[in-house]
Design an enzyme around this catalytic site. Structure first.
Site, mmCIF file in Angstrom:
data_model
loop_
_atom_site.group_PDB
_atom_site.id
_atom_site.type_symbol
_atom_site.label_atom_id
_atom_site.label_comp_id
_atom_site.label_asym_id
_atom_site.label_seq_id
_atom_site.Cartn_x
_atom_site.Cartn_y
_atom_site.Cartn_z
ATOM 1 N N SER A 53 68.466 24.322 -22.992
ATOM 2 C CA SER A 53 69.782 24.518 -22.749
ATOM 3 C C SER A 53 70.257 24.586 -20.642
ATOM 4 O O SER A 53 69.075 24.946 -20.257
ATOM 5 C CB SER A 53 70.513 25.490 -23.280
ATOM 6 O OG SER A 53 71.867 25.751 -22.999
ATOM 7 N N TYR A 57 69.693 34.710 -24.468
ATOM 8 C CA TYR A 57 69.436 33.947 -24.953
ATOM 9 C C TYR A 57 69.362 32.754 -23.514
ATOM 10 O O TYR A 57 68.342 31.987 -23.407
ATOM 11 C CB TYR A 57 70.487 32.841 -24.936
ATOM 12 C CG TYR A 57 70.899 31.203 -25.663
ATOM 13 C CD1 TYR A 57 70.331 30.952 -26.792
ATOM 14 C CD2 TYR A 57 71.259 30.682 -24.563
ATOM 15 C CE1 TYR A 57 70.482 29.611 -26.800
ATOM 16 C CE2 TYR A 57 71.787 29.182 -24.916
ATOM 17 C CZ TYR A 57 71.582 28.795 -25.666
ATOM 18 O OH TYR A 57 71.891 27.612 -26.169
#
Length: 326
Positions: A160, A185
Site C-alpha cells: 500500500s 498498518y
C-alpha cells in the site's frame, strides 16, 4: 542509496484495468496461488489470470465461502489457509508440494482490516504485522521448492502507499507502548516491500523475482470499508449519497483498476529483467522522499527510501525467520 525505482514508461495509466494490462498474454500451463483471491481486488486478479489460461488456487480461511464467490470461473480451485496459524500455512505448502506441481506465480494478496484496538495472535504478535507480513513470509518460504521448480517464477506482495507513513518499529514491533492502528498498518505494508527487496536479492539466482504492488484505494473492499461510511467519506471515497467516487488519478479506483498493477507485476514481459521493486499504476514507482503530510483526498503513493532500504530488508528477513520459528 542505489535503487531500482525508475519507471519503465509502460504505457499504462492509473485508469488501466487488469484486462488491459494482460491483453495478449497467454498463461496456459502456468500455476498460480493467490491468497484472498476470492474477494475484492483478489477476485478480479483471479478472473484476469484464469481468462488468460492460468490454473489458479485461491487460499482463504473458509474455502466453502470462497467456492461460492468463485462460482462460474473456470480453472480455479479453493484451498484452506489461515495466515495467523503457522500450522495452517505449513499444511497448505505441504499439500501443494505433494502434488509435484511447479508454482509459477505466488500472489500474497490477503490482508486484515486494521483493528481500532491493539490485537495480537496466539503468539503475542500484533495481527496486522502477523497477517500481512509474517504469514505471507512463512508461506513463501514453504513454497520455495515449487517456485524453484517453475524455472521462472514471480512472487507478488500486495502492499500500500501507506508504506510512506512508517518504517519498521524495531524497538516495539507490536506497538505495546503506543498502539495506533494506522501506523501498525503502515508498518506491515512497509514490511511487504522490504520482504520483496530481500526476496529478489536472495532468490533471483533461482529464477524467482519479487514485486511489491500498490493497487490504489478501492471502494467496497473489506479493508477500505472497515471505517464505515463516515470513514469512507472522510477519505473521499463515497459521496453524500453513499455512491463510490472513482478518480484513478487520485488513487480512487474500481476493483478492475485496482487489480491492474498486481496483474502487471505477475505477467508483464516488461519486468522480465527487473525485480525487487515497488509498483503502482502498472509501472515501477519513482522514489520520493519529500516529506508531505498525509492527505486522504490527494494521497501520495510513491515509494520512499525506508521501504526499499537493502539493510533494513536484510534485517527484517533475519528477524522474520526467527519469529516464525517461535
Amino acid at each position: 542509496m542505489n535503487h531500482k525505482q525508475h519507471p519503465l514508461g509502460s504505457g499504462f495509466t492509473a485508469a488501466s484495468t487488469a484486462d488491459e494490462v494482460i491483453a495478449g498474454i497467454d498463461l496456459s500451463g502456468k500455476n498460480v496461488i493467490i491468497t484472498g483471491g476470492h474477494a475484492g481486488i483478489g477476485l478480479e486478479v483471479t478472473r484476469a489470470l484464469t481468462r488468460a489460461g492460468a490454473s489458479v488456487t485461491t487460499a482463504s480461511r473458509n474455502p466453502d465461502l470462497a467456492k461460492q464467490a468463485l462460482s462460474g470461473i473456470g480453472n480455479v480451485e479453493a484451498d484452506q489457509l489461515d495466515l495467523l496459524d503457522p500450522a495452517s500455512i505449513d499444511a497448505l505448502a505441504a499439500r501443494w508440494l505433494e502434488t509435484g506441481r511447479p508454482l509459477h506465480l505466488l500472489i500474497n494478496s490477503a490482508g486484515v482490516p486494521a483493528p481500532r484496538e491493539r490485537t495480537v495472535d496466539a503468539r503475542g504478535y500484533e495481527v496486522q504485522f502477523a497477517t500481512n507480513h509474517l504469514g505471507h513470509f512463512q508461506l513463501s518460504l514453504g513454497l520455495l521448492p515449487a517456485l524453484r521448480a517453475a524455472h521462472g517464477a514471480r512472487v507478488v506482495n500486495v502492499t500500500s502507499g501507506a508504506q510512506r507513513l512508517s518504517g519498521i518499529h524495531w524497538d516495539d514491533l507490536y506497538f505495546t507502548a503506543d498502539y495506533e492502528h494506522t501506523m501498525a498498518y503502515a508498518q506491515s505494508k512497509t514490511a511487504n516491500v522490504l520482504f520483496t527487496v530481500e526476496l529478489d536479492r536472495r532468490w533471483a539466482q533461482d529464477g524467482i523475482r519479487g514485486y511489491a504492488t500498490h493497487p490504489g484505494i478501492v471502494v467496497g473492499t473489506s479493508l477500505n470499508g472497515a471505517g464505515g461510511e463516515e470513514g469512507l467519506r472522510a477519505m473521499g471515497l463515497i459521496d453524500e449519497s453513499g455512491r463510490p467516487i472513482i478518480d484513478p488519478d487520485r488513487e480512487k479506483k474500481t476493483p478492475q483498476q485496482g487489480a491492474a498493477t498486481i496483474v502487471f507485476a505477475a505477467t508483464s514481459p516488461l519486468l522480465a529483467d527487473t525485480g525487487g521493486v515497488y509498483l503502482r499504476n502498472s509501472d515501477i514507482s519513482e522514489l520520493d522522499d519529500e516529506p508531505r503530510p498525509f492527505d486522504p483526498q490527494h494521497p501520495n503513493s510513491a515509494v520512499t527510501s525506508h521501504s526499499v532500504d537493502p539493510e533494513s530488508a536484510q534485517r527484517l528477513w533475519a528477524l522474520s525467520e526467527e519469529l516464525i520459528k517461535a
